[in-house]
Scaffold this active site. Structure first.
Site, PDB file in Angstrom:
ATOM      1  N   THR A  13      17.306 -30.042   0.894  1.00 50.15           N
ATOM      2  CA  THR A  13      17.762 -29.167  -0.326  1.00 50.15           C
ATOM      3  C   THR A  13      18.625 -30.078  -1.095  1.00 50.15           C
ATOM      4  O   THR A  13      20.008 -30.172  -0.861  1.00 50.15           O
ATOM      5  CB  THR A  13      18.347 -27.849   0.099  1.00 50.15           C
ATOM      6  OG1 THR A  13      17.548 -27.239   1.092  1.00 50.15           O
ATOM      7  CG2 THR A  13      18.507 -27.009  -0.924  1.00 50.15           C
ATOM      8  N   VAL A  14      18.193 -30.403  -2.227  1.00 52.38           N
ATOM      9  CA  VAL A  14      19.021 -31.458  -3.097  1.00 52.38           C
ATOM     10  C   VAL A  14      20.027 -30.580  -3.595  1.00 52.38           C
ATOM     11  O   VAL A  14      21.244 -31.342  -4.087  1.00 52.38           O
ATOM     12  CB  VAL A  14      18.113 -31.976  -4.267  1.00 52.38           C
ATOM     13  CG1 VAL A  14      17.788 -31.151  -5.335  1.00 52.38           C
ATOM     14  CG2 VAL A  14      18.704 -33.269  -4.861  1.00 52.38           C
ATOM     15  N   ASP A  15      20.004 -29.359  -3.991  1.00 53.49           N
ATOM     16  CA  ASP A  15      21.026 -28.588  -4.248  1.00 53.49           C
ATOM     17  C   ASP A  15      22.355 -28.523  -3.381  1.00 53.49           C
ATOM     18  O   ASP A  15      23.291 -28.075  -4.030  1.00 53.49           O
ATOM     19  CB  ASP A  15      20.683 -27.008  -4.629  1.00 53.49           C
ATOM     20  CG  ASP A  15      19.751 -26.886  -5.753  1.00 53.49           C
ATOM     21  OD1 ASP A  15      19.601 -27.939  -6.235  1.00 53.49           O
ATOM     22  OD2 ASP A  15      19.319 -25.704  -5.723  1.00 53.49           O
ATOM     23  N   MET A  61      20.471 -29.334 -12.141  1.00 52.37           N
ATOM     24  CA  MET A  61      20.062 -28.262 -11.359  1.00 52.37           C
ATOM     25  C   MET A  61      21.162 -27.552 -10.285  1.00 52.37           C
ATOM     26  O   MET A  61      22.379 -28.058 -10.650  1.00 52.37           O
ATOM     27  CB  MET A  61      19.064 -29.137 -10.155  1.00 52.37           C
ATOM     28  CG  MET A  61      17.793 -29.504 -10.589  1.00 52.37           C
ATOM     29  SD  MET A  61      16.920 -30.500  -9.574  1.00 52.37           S
ATOM     30  CE  MET A  61      15.351 -30.876 -10.226  1.00 52.37           C
ATOM     31  N   GLY A  62      20.828 -26.487  -9.943  1.00 55.86           N
ATOM     32  CA  GLY A  62      21.788 -25.765  -8.955  1.00 55.86           C
ATOM     33  C   GLY A  62      21.574 -24.223  -9.707  1.00 55.86           C
ATOM     34  O   GLY A  62      22.209 -23.956 -10.483  1.00 55.86           O
ATOM     35  N   ARG A  63      20.783 -23.234  -8.786  1.00 47.36           N
ATOM     36  CA  ARG A  63      20.440 -22.158  -9.299  1.00 47.36           C
ATOM     37  C   ARG A  63      21.423 -21.233  -8.634  1.00 47.36           C
ATOM     38  O   ARG A  63      21.940 -20.191  -9.689  1.00 47.36           O
ATOM     39  CB  ARG A  63      19.035 -21.530  -8.542  1.00 47.36           C
ATOM     40  CG  ARG A  63      18.636 -20.326  -9.294  1.00 47.36           C
ATOM     41  CD  ARG A  63      17.247 -20.083  -8.457  1.00 47.36           C
ATOM     42  NE  ARG A  63      16.414 -21.126  -8.775  1.00 47.36           N
ATOM     43  CZ  ARG A  63      15.498 -21.193  -9.903  1.00 47.36           C
ATOM     44  NH1 ARG A  63      15.716 -20.240 -11.066  1.00 47.36           N
ATOM     45  NH2 ARG A  63      14.827 -22.168 -10.010  1.00 47.36           N
ATOM     46  N   ARG A 170      16.654 -35.934  -9.543  1.00 48.84           N
ATOM     47  CA  ARG A 170      16.367 -36.072  -8.288  1.00 48.84           C
ATOM     48  C   ARG A 170      15.339 -37.274  -7.797  1.00 48.84           C
ATOM     49  O   ARG A 170      14.686 -37.350  -6.749  1.00 48.84           O
ATOM     50  CB  ARG A 170      15.864 -34.967  -7.682  1.00 48.84           C
ATOM     51  CG  ARG A 170      14.519 -34.197  -8.059  1.00 48.84           C
ATOM     52  CD  ARG A 170      14.491 -33.052  -7.392  1.00 48.84           C
ATOM     53  NE  ARG A 170      12.880 -32.641  -7.672  1.00 48.84           N
ATOM     54  CZ  ARG A 170      12.508 -31.150  -7.617  1.00 48.84           C
ATOM     55  NH1 ARG A 170      13.389 -30.490  -7.082  1.00 48.84           N
ATOM     56  NH2 ARG A 170      11.193 -30.901  -7.702  1.00 48.84           N
TER      57      ARG A 170
END
Length: 255
Positions: A13-15, A61-63, A170
Site C-alpha cells: 500500500t503506497v499510501d 495520493m492519500g484518501r 508511484r
C-alpha cells in the site's frame, strides 16, 4: 475445505497506511517524488510570482491517511521554502483559516505552494459556491478534482495553478529511493521464504532498528492484526494549526 493454499500478504500500500510495518514498500519513493516535485514547482512559481502565478497546489495520493501529503514537507529546509501549506485527510479543513493562511504566505513570501491530498475533508462539492466548482458538471471525477476545488477556493483573488501527480508519483522509477528499493526486494524475498516454510495468514514487515542512522530488518506479522486497520498520520506529526509537519514528523523520515 482442505485446499492446499497459503495466504501471504505483501505490504504494497503506497499510501503507507498499514499497521505494524514501519513503512510500506513504495512509500519511500513516493515521498521522494512528492518532496522533489513540490520543491521544484516552488522554485518555478517563485520565479514568476511578481507578475504571474502566486498560488500553486499539488494534489497527491492519500484518501484517508496523510503520509504522502506530509512527505511534501520534507522539501522545506527553512522558513519560506515550499510547501508553505500541507493539508491532511485526518483533519477537517477550516476554509476561512485556509484562505487566510494562503493570503499570509503570498504577502510574506511572494507566493504559496500547497501539498494537498486527493480526499481532504473539505466541504463537499455540492456545498461549494457556484461557479467555484462548476467544472465538469458537478465534478463527476471527484477523485481528481479536489486539487482544482482547493485551488479555486484558495486562490483568494490570486492567479493560481494546480497539478495532479496521479500515477506519476508511484511510477517514477528514475528517482526511486535506494532504501525503498532494497526494502521492496527484501520483503518479496521474505514472502517466498514464508511460503516455502509453509506459513499462512502472515505478512512480512519492515522493522525499524534505529532512527539515526536509519536501520531496519524484516519481521513477520499475523494478518488478523493487519486486516481492516488503517495507520493514520500521528497528530504530533502535524503542527498545532494543522497546516504543516512538526520537527518530529520530519525527523522520522530525514536521514
Amino acid at each position: 475445505m482442505g485446499y492446499p493454499i497459503q495466504a501471504i500478504h505483501v505490504p504494497k500500500t503506497v499510501d503507507n497506511d498499514l499497521p505494524i510495518t514501519d513503512c510500506c514498500p513504495g512509500f519511500g519513493s513516493v515521498a521522494k517524488y512528492v518532496a522533489v516535485s513540490i520543491r521544484e514547482a516552488g522554485f518555478d512559481v517563485a520565479s514568476m510570482a511578481k507578475t504571474s502565478t502566486k498560488v500553486f497546489i499539488m494534489e497527491v495520493m492519500g484518501r484517508h491517511a496523510g503520509w504522502i501529503a506530509a512527505a511534501g514537507g520534507l522539501a522545506a529546509e527553512k522558513e519560506g521554502d515550499a510547501p508553505h501549506i500541507i493539508l491532511f485527510p485526518e483533519l477537517a479543513l477550516d476554509e476561512p483559516k485556509f484562505l487566510a493562511r494562503v493570503k499570509e504566505c503570498v504577502e510574506k513570501y511572494g507566493y504559496c505552494a500547497v501539498s494537498f491530498p486527493k480526499a481532504s475533508r473539505m466541504p463537499t462539492v455540492n456545498s461549494l459556491p457556484m461557479p467555484v466548482c462548476a467544472m465538469r458538471s458537478v465534478m463527476r471525477n471527484w477523485r481528481r478534482g479536489t486539487g482544482d476545488c482547493a485551488a479555486r477556493q484558495g486562490q483568494a483573488g490570486y492567479k493560481y495553478h494546480w497539478a495532479v501527480a496521479d500515477y506519476l508519483q508511484r511510477a517514477a522509477r528514475h528517482i526511486a529511493s535506494q532504501v525503498d528499493v532494497e526494502q521492496a526486494y527484501a520483503v518479496g524475498k521474505m514472502t517466498v521464504e514464508l511460503a516455502l516454510q509453509g506459513r499462512n495468514s502472515v505478512m512480512p514487515t519492515i522493522v525499524r532498528v534505529s532512527d539515526k542512522p536509519y536501520k531496519w530488518k524484516i519481521g513477520v506479522a499475523d494478518l488478523d492484526k493487519v486486516a481492516n486497520v488503517e495507520k493514520m498520520l500521528p497528530r504530533d506529526y502535524i503542527t498545532e494549526d494543522g497546516f504543516h509537519i512538526t520537527a518530529k514528523g520530519a525527523s522520522i523520515w530525514r536521514p
